[in-house]
Design a protein around this motif. Structure first.
Motif, PDB file in Angstrom:
ATOM      1  N   ILE A 109       0.839  -1.203   0.000  1.00  0.00           N
ATOM      2  CA  ILE A 109       0.000   0.000   0.000  1.00  0.00           C
ATOM      3  C   ILE A 109       0.875   1.255   0.000  1.00  0.00           C
ATOM      4  CG2 ILE A 109      -1.609   1.369   1.386  1.00  0.00           C
ATOM      5  CD1 ILE A 109      -2.870  -1.276   2.307  1.00  0.00           C
ATOM      6  N   LEU A 110       1.962   1.217   0.789  1.00  0.00           N
ATOM      7  CA  LEU A 110       2.861   2.368   0.884  1.00  0.00           C
ATOM      8  C   LEU A 110       3.786   2.496  -0.334  1.00  0.00           C
ATOM      9  CD1 LEU A 110       3.865   2.090   4.649  1.00  0.00           C
ATOM     10  CD2 LEU A 110       2.352   3.784   3.610  1.00  0.00           C
ATOM     11  N   ARG A 111       3.741   1.509  -1.212  1.00  0.00           N
ATOM     12  CA  ARG A 111       4.560   1.503  -2.427  1.00  0.00           C
ATOM     13  C   ARG A 111       6.057   1.571  -2.127  1.00  0.00           C
ATOM     14  NH1 ARG A 111       1.982   2.193  -7.201  1.00  0.00           N
ATOM     15  NH2 ARG A 111      -0.261   2.465  -7.062  1.00  0.00           N
ATOM     16  N   MET A 112       6.461   0.797  -1.135  1.00  0.00           N
ATOM     17  CA  MET A 112       7.890   0.690  -0.836  1.00  0.00           C
ATOM     18  C   MET A 112       8.597   0.184  -2.081  1.00  0.00           C
ATOM     19  SD  MET A 112       9.541  -1.803   2.019  1.00  0.00           S
ATOM     20  CE  MET A 112      11.251  -1.753   2.417  1.00  0.00           C
ATOM     21  N   ASP A 113       9.820   0.629  -2.295  1.00  0.00           N
ATOM     22  CA  ASP A 113      10.592   0.175  -3.452  1.00  0.00           C
ATOM     23  C   ASP A 113      10.679  -1.356  -3.415  1.00  0.00           C
ATOM     24  OD1 ASP A 113      12.521  -0.504  -5.351  1.00  0.00           O
ATOM     25  OD2 ASP A 113      13.798   1.207  -4.867  1.00  0.00           O
ATOM     26  N   PHE A 114      10.186  -1.991  -4.477  1.00  0.00           N
ATOM     27  CA  PHE A 114      10.111  -3.449  -4.481  1.00  0.00           C
ATOM     28  C   PHE A 114      11.483  -4.088  -4.349  1.00  0.00           C
ATOM     29  CE2 PHE A 114      10.039  -7.598  -6.603  1.00  0.00           C
ATOM     30  CZ  PHE A 114       9.129  -8.242  -5.768  1.00  0.00           C
ATOM     31  N   ARG A 115      12.514  -3.468  -4.878  1.00  0.00           N
ATOM     32  CA  ARG A 115      13.863  -4.063  -4.783  1.00  0.00           C
ATOM     33  C   ARG A 115      14.281  -4.219  -3.327  1.00  0.00           C
ATOM     34  NH1 ARG A 115      16.400   0.200  -8.762  1.00  0.00           N
ATOM     35  NH2 ARG A 115      14.991   1.363  -7.438  1.00  0.00           N
ATOM     36  N   TRP A 116      14.026  -3.184  -2.503  1.00  0.00           N
ATOM     37  CA  TRP A 116      14.378  -3.261  -1.089  1.00  0.00           C
ATOM     38  C   TRP A 116      13.487  -4.251  -0.351  1.00  0.00           C
ATOM     39  CZ3 TRP A 116      18.915  -1.939   0.267  1.00  0.00           C
ATOM     40  CH2 TRP A 116      19.572  -0.907  -0.391  1.00  0.00           C
ATOM     41  N   TYR A 117      12.216  -4.260  -0.716  1.00  0.00           N
ATOM     42  CA  TYR A 117      11.288  -5.221  -0.116  1.00  0.00           C
ATOM     43  C   TYR A 117      11.734  -6.647  -0.441  1.00  0.00           C
ATOM     44  CZ  TYR A 117       7.098  -7.963   0.718  1.00  0.00           C
ATOM     45  OH  TYR A 117       6.216  -8.921   1.148  1.00  0.00           O
ATOM     46  N   ALA A 118      12.063  -6.898  -1.706  1.00  0.00           N
ATOM     47  CA  ALA A 118      12.472  -8.238  -2.135  1.00  0.00           C
ATOM     48  C   ALA A 118      13.762  -8.665  -1.437  1.00  0.00           C
ATOM     49  CB  ALA A 118      12.651  -8.275  -3.648  1.00  0.00           C
ATOM     50  N   LEU A 119      14.725  -7.756  -1.330  1.00  0.00           N
ATOM     51  CA  LEU A 119      15.992  -8.073  -0.678  1.00  0.00           C
ATOM     52  C   LEU A 119      15.789  -8.385   0.802  1.00  0.00           C
ATOM     53  CD1 LEU A 119      19.049  -8.295  -1.073  1.00  0.00           C
ATOM     54  CD2 LEU A 119      19.200  -5.871  -0.497  1.00  0.00           C
ATOM     55  N   ALA A 120      15.013  -7.555   1.492  1.00  0.00           N
ATOM     56  CA  ALA A 120      14.748  -7.785   2.917  1.00  0.00           C
ATOM     57  C   ALA A 120      13.960  -9.079   3.118  1.00  0.00           C
ATOM     58  CB  ALA A 120      13.977  -6.601   3.509  1.00  0.00           C
ATOM     59  N   THR A 121      13.020  -9.358   2.212  1.00  0.00           N
ATOM     60  CA  THR A 121      12.238 -10.596   2.290  1.00  0.00           C
ATOM     61  C   THR A 121      13.134 -11.808   2.080  1.00  0.00           C
ATOM     62  OG1 THR A 121      10.188  -9.532   1.624  1.00  0.00           O
ATOM     63  CG2 THR A 121      10.357 -11.894   1.205  1.00  0.00           C
ATOM     64  N   LEU A 122      14.001 -11.749   1.086  1.00  0.00           N
ATOM     65  CA  LEU A 122      14.914 -12.871   0.832  1.00  0.00           C
ATOM     66  C   LEU A 122      15.837 -13.102   2.022  1.00  0.00           C
ATOM     67  CD1 LEU A 122      15.808 -12.309  -2.919  1.00  0.00           C
ATOM     68  CD2 LEU A 122      14.664 -14.315  -1.950  1.00  0.00           C
ATOM     69  N   ALA A 123      16.408 -12.046   2.564  1.00  0.00           N
ATOM     70  CA  ALA A 123      17.333 -12.194   3.696  1.00  0.00           C
ATOM     71  C   ALA A 123      16.625 -12.745   4.930  1.00  0.00           C
ATOM     72  CB  ALA A 123      17.992 -10.850   4.009  1.00  0.00           C
TER      73      ALA A 123
END
Length: 180
Positions: A109-123
């Protein structure tokens, strides 16, 4: 694991440890493969939650929230928390039961940068799946945990749950309760 990272209530604790146990005792799967597959599955499900929330937008997510058991107040609370902690919050959320399933909603909803979201999710998912795989392997190495000394195993599980509860309180509940 992809379903586990959505709002479908399939805990990773019933997927990864038994797979790691079987990998250790039967040797038909590799522990690294289990961790990587679990991490990839978590990322797929978490990405689906992020993009669904981002594409549907706040009004639609709020309208649908009662049907999946999430109150609009909880979504607003999660939005404030996600806006404050951003990718570090996503990383720690991937380690917390229940929260890890739903963190994609507020950050989408907040439109966080997907690259950072994906990296944090993977880690975060890699760490979580590694811990669960270690737990399954440990039980495979010490079958007495399942037989006679189950009370020690439960003491460790309760200790881990207490640590997770403290993390949840200090990183989610307490900061979210403050006025923005």
């Amino acid at each position: 694991m992809a379903l586990e990272s959505t709002f479908v209530p399939i805990p990773s604790e019933v997927i990864i440890p038994p797979a790691a146990y079987l990998a250790h005792t039967q040797g038909q799967m590799s522990l690294l493969g289990i961790v990587l597959a679990g991490t990839a599955g978590s990322w797929v499900g978490a990405s689906a939650m992020y993009w669904a929330s981002r594409l549907l937008g706040r009004p639609v997510v709020f309208a649908l929230s009662p049907y999946v058991g999430i109150s609009p107040a909880k979504i607003e609370l999660a939005e404030r928390w996600a806006a404050r902690y951003e990718s570090a919050g996503v990383f720690f959320s991937r380690l917390l039961p229940v929260i890890r399933h739903l963190i994609g909603i507020p950050v989408g909803i907040l439109r966080m940068d997907f690259r950072w979201y994906a990296l944090a999710t993977l880690a975060g998912s890699l760490l979580w799946c590694s811990v669960l795989a270690w737990l399954g392997k440990t039980i495979g190495q010490h079958p007495e945990l399942l037989a006679g000394s189950l009370h020690r195993f439960f003491a460790w599980v309760l200790g881990a749950a207490a640590v997770l509860a403290a993390l949840y309180y200090f990183f989610v509940q307490r900061p979210a309760g403050r006025k923005p």
